[in-house]
Design a protein around this motif. Structure first.
Motif, PDB file in Angstrom:
ATOM      1  N   LEU A   1       0.828  -1.206   0.000  1.00  0.00           N
ATOM      2  CA  LEU A   1       0.000   0.000   0.000  1.00  0.00           C
ATOM      3  C   LEU A   1       0.865   1.261   0.000  1.00  0.00           C
ATOM      4  CD1 LEU A   1      -2.851   1.240   0.195  1.00  0.00           C
ATOM      5  CD2 LEU A   1      -2.623   1.081   2.679  1.00  0.00           C
ATOM      6  N   GLU A   2       1.910   1.274   0.813  1.00  0.00           N
ATOM      7  CA  GLU A   2       2.811   2.433   0.860  1.00  0.00           C
ATOM      8  C   GLU A   2       3.512   2.633  -0.480  1.00  0.00           C
ATOM      9  OE1 GLU A   2       5.478   2.110   4.179  1.00  0.00           O
ATOM     10  OE2 GLU A   2       3.837   1.699   5.560  1.00  0.00           O
ATOM     11  N   LEU A   3       3.966   1.541  -1.074  1.00  0.00           N
ATOM     12  CA  LEU A   3       4.624   1.621  -2.380  1.00  0.00           C
ATOM     13  C   LEU A   3       3.660   2.176  -3.415  1.00  0.00           C
ATOM     14  CD1 LEU A   3       7.055   0.933  -4.223  1.00  0.00           C
ATOM     15  CD2 LEU A   3       6.060  -1.340  -4.480  1.00  0.00           C
ATOM     16  N   ARG A   4       2.430   1.679  -3.413  1.00  0.00           N
ATOM     17  CA  ARG A   4       1.440   2.105  -4.401  1.00  0.00           C
ATOM     18  C   ARG A   4       1.089   3.587  -4.242  1.00  0.00           C
ATOM     19  NH1 ARG A   4      -2.363   0.433  -8.049  1.00  0.00           N
ATOM     20  NH2 ARG A   4      -4.345   1.512  -7.935  1.00  0.00           N
ATOM     21  N   ARG A   5       1.021   4.077  -3.018  1.00  0.00           N
ATOM     22  CA  ARG A   5       0.677   5.495  -2.807  1.00  0.00           C
ATOM     23  C   ARG A   5       1.622   6.422  -3.561  1.00  0.00           C
ATOM     24  NH1 ARG A   5      -0.349   5.060   3.378  1.00  0.00           N
ATOM     25  NH2 ARG A   5      -2.527   4.506   3.330  1.00  0.00           N
ATOM     26  N   GLY A   6       2.895   6.190  -3.423  1.00  0.00           N
ATOM     27  CA  GLY A   6       3.863   7.052  -4.105  1.00  0.00           C
ATOM     28  C   GLY A   6       3.780   6.918  -5.607  1.00  0.00           C
ATOM     29  N   VAL A   7       3.601   5.701  -6.061  1.00  0.00           N
ATOM     30  CA  VAL A   7       3.516   5.463  -7.501  1.00  0.00           C
ATOM     31  C   VAL A   7       2.273   6.136  -8.072  1.00  0.00           C
ATOM     32  CG1 VAL A   7       3.178   3.676  -9.254  1.00  0.00           C
ATOM     33  CG2 VAL A   7       4.866   3.338  -7.433  1.00  0.00           C
ATOM     34  N   VAL A   8       1.158   6.020  -7.375  1.00  0.00           N
ATOM     35  CA  VAL A   8      -0.080   6.637  -7.858  1.00  0.00           C
ATOM     36  C   VAL A   8       0.067   8.160  -7.905  1.00  0.00           C
ATOM     37  CG1 VAL A   8      -2.495   7.102  -7.252  1.00  0.00           C
ATOM     38  CG2 VAL A   8      -1.631   4.755  -7.238  1.00  0.00           C
ATOM     39  N   ALA A   9       0.655   8.745  -6.890  1.00  0.00           N
ATOM     40  CA  ALA A   9       0.850  10.202  -6.896  1.00  0.00           C
ATOM     41  C   ALA A   9       1.715  10.620  -8.083  1.00  0.00           C
ATOM     42  CB  ALA A   9       1.478  10.660  -5.585  1.00  0.00           C
ATOM     43  N   LEU A  10       2.794   9.900  -8.327  1.00  0.00           N
ATOM     44  CA  LEU A  10       3.656  10.224  -9.473  1.00  0.00           C
ATOM     45  C   LEU A  10       2.898  10.045 -10.785  1.00  0.00           C
ATOM     46  CD1 LEU A  10       6.375  10.984 -10.686  1.00  0.00           C
ATOM     47  CD2 LEU A  10       7.058   8.572 -10.465  1.00  0.00           C
TER      48      LEU A  10
ATOM     49  N   THR B   1      -9.837   7.092  -3.927  1.00  0.00           N
ATOM     50  CA  THR B   1      -8.403   7.363  -3.804  1.00  0.00           C
ATOM     51  C   THR B   1      -8.034   8.607  -4.600  1.00  0.00           C
ATOM     52  OG1 THR B   1      -7.917   5.012  -3.524  1.00  0.00           O
ATOM     53  CG2 THR B   1      -6.093   6.430  -4.233  1.00  0.00           C
ATOM     54  N   LEU B   2      -8.559   8.710  -5.821  1.00  0.00           N
ATOM     55  CA  LEU B   2      -8.153   9.798  -6.711  1.00  0.00           C
ATOM     56  C   LEU B   2      -8.582  11.174  -6.206  1.00  0.00           C
ATOM     57  CD1 LEU B   2      -6.893  10.825  -9.324  1.00  0.00           C
ATOM     58  CD2 LEU B   2      -9.122  10.444 -10.434  1.00  0.00           C
ATOM     59  N   TYR B   3      -9.849  11.320  -5.861  1.00  0.00           N
ATOM     60  CA  TYR B   3     -10.321  12.670  -5.536  1.00  0.00           C
ATOM     61  C   TYR B   3      -9.711  13.230  -4.253  1.00  0.00           C
ATOM     62  CZ  TYR B   3     -13.250  12.199  -9.581  1.00  0.00           C
ATOM     63  OH  TYR B   3     -13.668  12.034 -10.881  1.00  0.00           O
ATOM     64  N   PRO B   4      -9.560  12.432  -3.205  1.00  0.00           N
ATOM     65  CA  PRO B   4      -8.822  12.961  -2.034  1.00  0.00           C
ATOM     66  C   PRO B   4      -7.371  13.320  -2.372  1.00  0.00           C
ATOM     67  CG  PRO B   4     -10.118  11.053  -1.392  1.00  0.00           C
ATOM     68  CD  PRO B   4     -10.180  11.134  -2.891  1.00  0.00           C
ATOM     69  N   LEU B   5      -6.749  12.519  -3.242  1.00  0.00           N
ATOM     70  CA  LEU B   5      -5.375  12.829  -3.655  1.00  0.00           C
ATOM     71  C   LEU B   5      -5.326  14.161  -4.403  1.00  0.00           C
ATOM     72  CD1 LEU B   5      -2.373  12.112  -4.100  1.00  0.00           C
ATOM     73  CD2 LEU B   5      -3.095  10.783  -6.110  1.00  0.00           C
ATOM     74  N   LEU B   6      -6.267  14.364  -5.326  1.00  0.00           N
ATOM     75  CA  LEU B   6      -6.298  15.623  -6.076  1.00  0.00           C
ATOM     76  C   LEU B   6      -6.513  16.816  -5.131  1.00  0.00           C
ATOM     77  CD1 LEU B   6      -8.425  14.534  -9.162  1.00  0.00           C
ATOM     78  CD2 LEU B   6      -5.971  15.069  -9.150  1.00  0.00           C
ATOM     79  N   ARG B   7      -7.434  16.667  -4.181  1.00  0.00           N
ATOM     80  CA  ARG B   7      -7.680  17.765  -3.231  1.00  0.00           C
ATOM     81  C   ARG B   7      -6.440  18.034  -2.371  1.00  0.00           C
ATOM     82  NH1 ARG B   7     -12.832  15.354  -3.091  1.00  0.00           N
ATOM     83  NH2 ARG B   7     -12.270  14.104  -1.285  1.00  0.00           N
ATOM     84  N   ARG B   8      -5.780  16.953  -1.935  1.00  0.00           N
ATOM     85  CA  ARG B   8      -4.584  17.135  -1.104  1.00  0.00           C
ATOM     86  C   ARG B   8      -3.471  17.822  -1.903  1.00  0.00           C
ATOM     87  NH1 ARG B   8      -3.070  12.033   0.003  1.00  0.00           N
ATOM     88  NH2 ARG B   8      -1.178  12.085  -1.180  1.00  0.00           N
ATOM     89  N   LEU B   9      -3.253  17.384  -3.129  1.00  0.00           N
ATOM     90  CA  LEU B   9      -2.201  17.989  -3.955  1.00  0.00           C
ATOM     91  C   LEU B   9      -2.518  19.455  -4.263  1.00  0.00           C
ATOM     92  CD1 LEU B   9      -1.492  15.018  -6.394  1.00  0.00           C
ATOM     93  CD2 LEU B   9      -0.001  15.846  -4.542  1.00  0.00           C
ATOM     94  N   GLU B  10      -3.792  19.744  -4.480  1.00  0.00           N
ATOM     95  CA  GLU B  10      -4.173  21.138  -4.714  1.00  0.00           C
ATOM     96  C   GLU B  10      -3.953  21.963  -3.445  1.00  0.00           C
ATOM     97  OE1 GLU B  10      -8.225  21.960  -5.853  1.00  0.00           O
ATOM     98  OE2 GLU B  10      -7.592  23.823  -6.825  1.00  0.00           O
ATOM     99  N   GLY B  11      -4.302  21.414  -2.307  1.00  0.00           N
ATOM    100  CA  GLY B  11      -4.091  22.104  -1.034  1.00  0.00           C
ATOM    101  C   GLY B  11      -2.616  22.373  -0.747  1.00  0.00           C
ATOM    102  N   GLN B  12      -1.757  21.520  -1.289  1.00  0.00           N
ATOM    103  CA  GLN B  12      -0.313  21.687  -1.107  1.00  0.00           C
ATOM    104  C   GLN B  12       0.287  22.617  -2.162  1.00  0.00           C
ATOM    105  OE1 GLN B  12       0.781  17.531  -1.265  1.00  0.00           O
ATOM    106  NE2 GLN B  12       0.538  17.264   0.943  1.00  0.00           N
ATOM    107  N   GLY B  13      -0.554  23.121  -3.064  1.00  0.00           N
ATOM    108  CA  GLY B  13      -0.076  24.055  -4.080  1.00  0.00           C
ATOM    109  C   GLY B  13       0.558  23.380  -5.283  1.00  0.00           C
ATOM    110  N   VAL B  14       0.380  22.070  -5.394  1.00  0.00           N
ATOM    111  CA  VAL B  14       0.985  21.321  -6.496  1.00  0.00           C
ATOM    112  C   VAL B  14       0.093  21.354  -7.740  1.00  0.00           C
ATOM    113  CG1 VAL B  14       1.771  19.014  -7.187  1.00  0.00           C
ATOM    114  CG2 VAL B  14       2.220  19.842  -4.867  1.00  0.00           C
TER     115      VAL B  14
END
Length: 107
Positions: A8-17, A47-60
């Motif tokens: 799961l940890e490995l997949r998180r980073g890969v999905v974000a990239l 998984t996708l929409y929380p990731l998008l919101r988090r990345l937007e919140g981080q200014g990415v």
């Protein structure tokens, strides 16, 4: 189980990239999911929409609503996101090559 957590940890980073790799131009969520799935990386909406919101919140990422047709939120990399994506892509390439060398012949 330990293996499940590591996977799961490995997949998180890969999905974000992977998500960052597809947002050089504006894309909306369903379109992004389809591109990732078509390339062998299916991702759940939960998984996708929380990731998008988090990345937007981080200014990415930056986003905008478009209402010409069905209203959709479109996302793309911000200038900081472009820099982060380039750094992560280079890091991934180096790590991928190192792990490939380390695991050659493990079968």
């Amino acid at each position: 189980m330990v293996g499940d957590q590591l996977e799961l940890e490995l997949r998180r980073g890969v999905v974000a990239l992977a998500v960052l790799s597809q947002l050089g131009e504006f894309r909306y969520g369903y379109e992004l999911r389809r591109v990732l799935t078509d390339n062998g990386l299916p991702i759940e909406e939960g998984t996708l929409y929380p990731l998008l919101r988090r990345l937007e919140g981080q200014g990415v990422l930056s986003s905008e609503w478009r209402t010409d047709g069905q209203p959709r939120r479109y996302y793309r990399l911000s200038p900081a996101g472009k820099e982060l994506y380039a750094r992560l892509r280079d890091s991934w390439s180096g790590l991928n090559e190192a792990v490939r060398r380390l695991t050659e012949g493990d079968d």
